[in-house]
Scaffold this active site. Structure first.
Site, short mmCIF file in Angstrom:
data_model
loop_
_atom_site.label_atom_id
_atom_site.label_comp_id
_atom_site.label_asym_id
_atom_site.label_seq_id
_atom_site.Cartn_x
_atom_site.Cartn_y
_atom_site.Cartn_z
N GLU A 149 79.03 -68.22 -26.96
CA GLU A 149 80.41 -68.05 -27.41
C GLU A 149 80.69 -69.06 -28.53
O GLU A 149 80.97 -70.22 -28.26
CB GLU A 149 81.38 -68.22 -26.24
CG GLU A 149 81.18 -67.16 -25.16
CD GLU A 149 82.05 -67.40 -23.94
OE1 GLU A 149 83.27 -67.14 -24.02
OE2 GLU A 149 81.51 -67.87 -22.91
N GLU B 194 79.64 -69.45 -11.12
CA GLU B 194 79.07 -69.78 -12.43
C GLU B 194 77.88 -70.71 -12.22
O GLU B 194 77.99 -71.69 -11.48
CB GLU B 194 80.05 -70.51 -13.36
CG GLU B 194 81.14 -69.68 -13.97
CD GLU B 194 82.01 -70.51 -14.92
OE1 GLU B 194 81.52 -71.56 -15.43
OE2 GLU B 194 83.16 -70.15 -15.14
N LYS C 37 83.97 -71.48 -28.68
CA LYS C 37 84.36 -72.38 -27.60
C LYS C 37 84.42 -73.82 -28.12
O LYS C 37 83.56 -74.24 -28.90
CB LYS C 37 83.38 -72.30 -26.44
CG LYS C 37 83.49 -71.02 -25.62
CD LYS C 37 82.65 -71.10 -24.35
CE LYS C 37 83.32 -71.97 -23.31
NZ LYS C 37 82.62 -71.92 -22.01
N GLU D 17 78.27 -76.12 -24.93
CA GLU D 17 79.28 -75.17 -24.44
C GLU D 17 79.17 -73.82 -25.12
O GLU D 17 79.58 -72.80 -24.56
CB GLU D 17 80.69 -75.74 -24.66
CG GLU D 17 81.09 -76.82 -23.68
CD GLU D 17 81.28 -76.26 -22.28
OE1 GLU D 17 81.97 -75.23 -22.12
OE2 GLU D 17 80.72 -76.85 -21.33
#
Length: 367
Positions: free
Chosen positions: A290, A236, A293, A299
């Protein structure tokens, strides 16, 4: 490759994601579970898929080999070929759930044993991804070692993965390091921009970007633990395009700069200062923002693509949608000057097609 996170309620279906990634010419994909709708969509497509055994399964898989076998049959064997790896948990060591530390190795062994019994262990690699929380003294890179409370779990885990032929998987985020200490870190160093970089006095190596330094810190820790031949892969990395008031570096411009320069860095197919022969390999985080999250705003804003399949910002990938103006102009030109489909014939010479496009542009300009 790229990470396909799905903690969201506004992203496309897995079938649409397959189309999007084909358009972007991305072939290596990591997911964080073994959702059958995703596995079905990717089955037979030619993608190389790494699936995840979520952290919540670790205790059960560690203590029950038959359950591990059932999981592998249901989620790996059924969807072969196409699955090239199983990630056992994510960022377990160094995480907040200490009870999982001891279960990680047992789960990895039982999943690997099941793959071996089914004749899949040569095709499907077992691994686990670590955050930088497993390290201590990571600056300069040569001083990095595994944290004292982690080492007792890490060393037997590394021994198992070494015997299984698996790499050390690292989630590395220059974004997070910069956010933690913006006063001391040059943002250009984090973004692969021109900078004086850092000098490691112990190895006399120079680093012109932070990601290389993070990777070499992991190599130093592995050497200290006795695993100097193990490869490091970045599972990642990315940069947020939006953040809270205290996350000023999370902007679309910085996100584009990081990911564009990361692609250029990977395309060079070269190693790090400490391991020049080990080509750096990385998975970008992530396909989409997203929106569900938890945590700070950053994030929820690491995505390269918007829910409609268009690009969030241009780093060289092609989305499902181009600009409407480009589409209209191309449609007018093709219909006006070439009232037939050039792509209908598989035998139409590519060079001739390019020559026709040039003539098309000239005639359009003259008319």
């Amino acid at each position: 490759g790229i990470n396909y996170g799905r903690i969201a309620d506004n992203i496309p279906s897995p079938d649409e994601v397959v189309t999007l990634l084909r358009s972007a010419k991305i072939r290596n994909v990591r997911i964080y579970d073994a959702d059958h709708s995703v596995l079905t969509a990717f089955s037979g497509t030619g993608f190389k898929l790494v699936i995840g055994l979520p952290n919540g399964f670790l205790k059960d898989m560690s203590s029950n080999a038959s359950n591990a076998m059932s999981w592998v049959k249901d989620n790996v064997q059924k969807f072969m070929p196409g699955i090239c790896g199983v990630a056992i948990g994510n960022e377990v060591l160094g995480g907040s759930d200490v009870e999982l530390y001891g279960a990680l190795l047992g789960a990895a062994k039982n999943i690997h044993s099941a793959l071996n019994q089914l004749g899949l262990s040569d095709a499907v690699q077992v691994s686990t991804a670590h955050s930088q929380a497993v390290f201590s003294n990571s600056y300069p890179p040569s001083s990095c070692v595994f944290a004292e409370n982690i080492a007792q779990y890490m060393k037997p885990l590394l021994q198992f993965f070494w015997e299984a032929g698996s790499p050390f998987c690292l989630n590395a985020y220059p974004f997070l390091d910069y956010m933690n200490d913006p006063a001391s870190i040059d943002i250009n160093y984090a973004l692969f921009q021109k900078t004086k970089g850092i000098f490691d006095p112990k190895t006399e190596l120079h680093y012109d970007n932070m990601l290389d330094a993070q990777i070499d810190a992991a190599y130093a820790a592995l050497e200290d633990a006795g695993f100097d031949k193990m490869e490091v892969i970045v599972t990642e990395t990315g940069w947020a395009s939006k953040g809270d008031g205290n996350e000023a570096a999370a902007t679309p411009e910085n996100a584009r700069t990081y990911n564009f320069n990361l692609r250029k860095r990977l395309a060079k197919k070269k190693g790090t200062p400490r391991r020049p022969k080990n080509i750096v390999k990385a998975y970008i985080f992530a396909i989409f923002n997203e929106n569900l999250k938890p945590g700070p705003t950053s994030e929820r804003n690491f995505g390269l693509f918007k829910p409609d399949g268009s690009i969030s910002y241009d780093v060289g990938y092609k989305g499902l949608k181009s600009s409407s103006a480009d589409s209209v102009v191309m449609s007018l030109k093709v219909n006006m000057y070439f009232p037939f489909n050039l792509f209908a014939s598989h035998y139409f010479p590519y060079r001739q097609y390019l020559e026709l496009l040039v003539l098309n542009a000239v005639f359009a300009h003259l008319h």
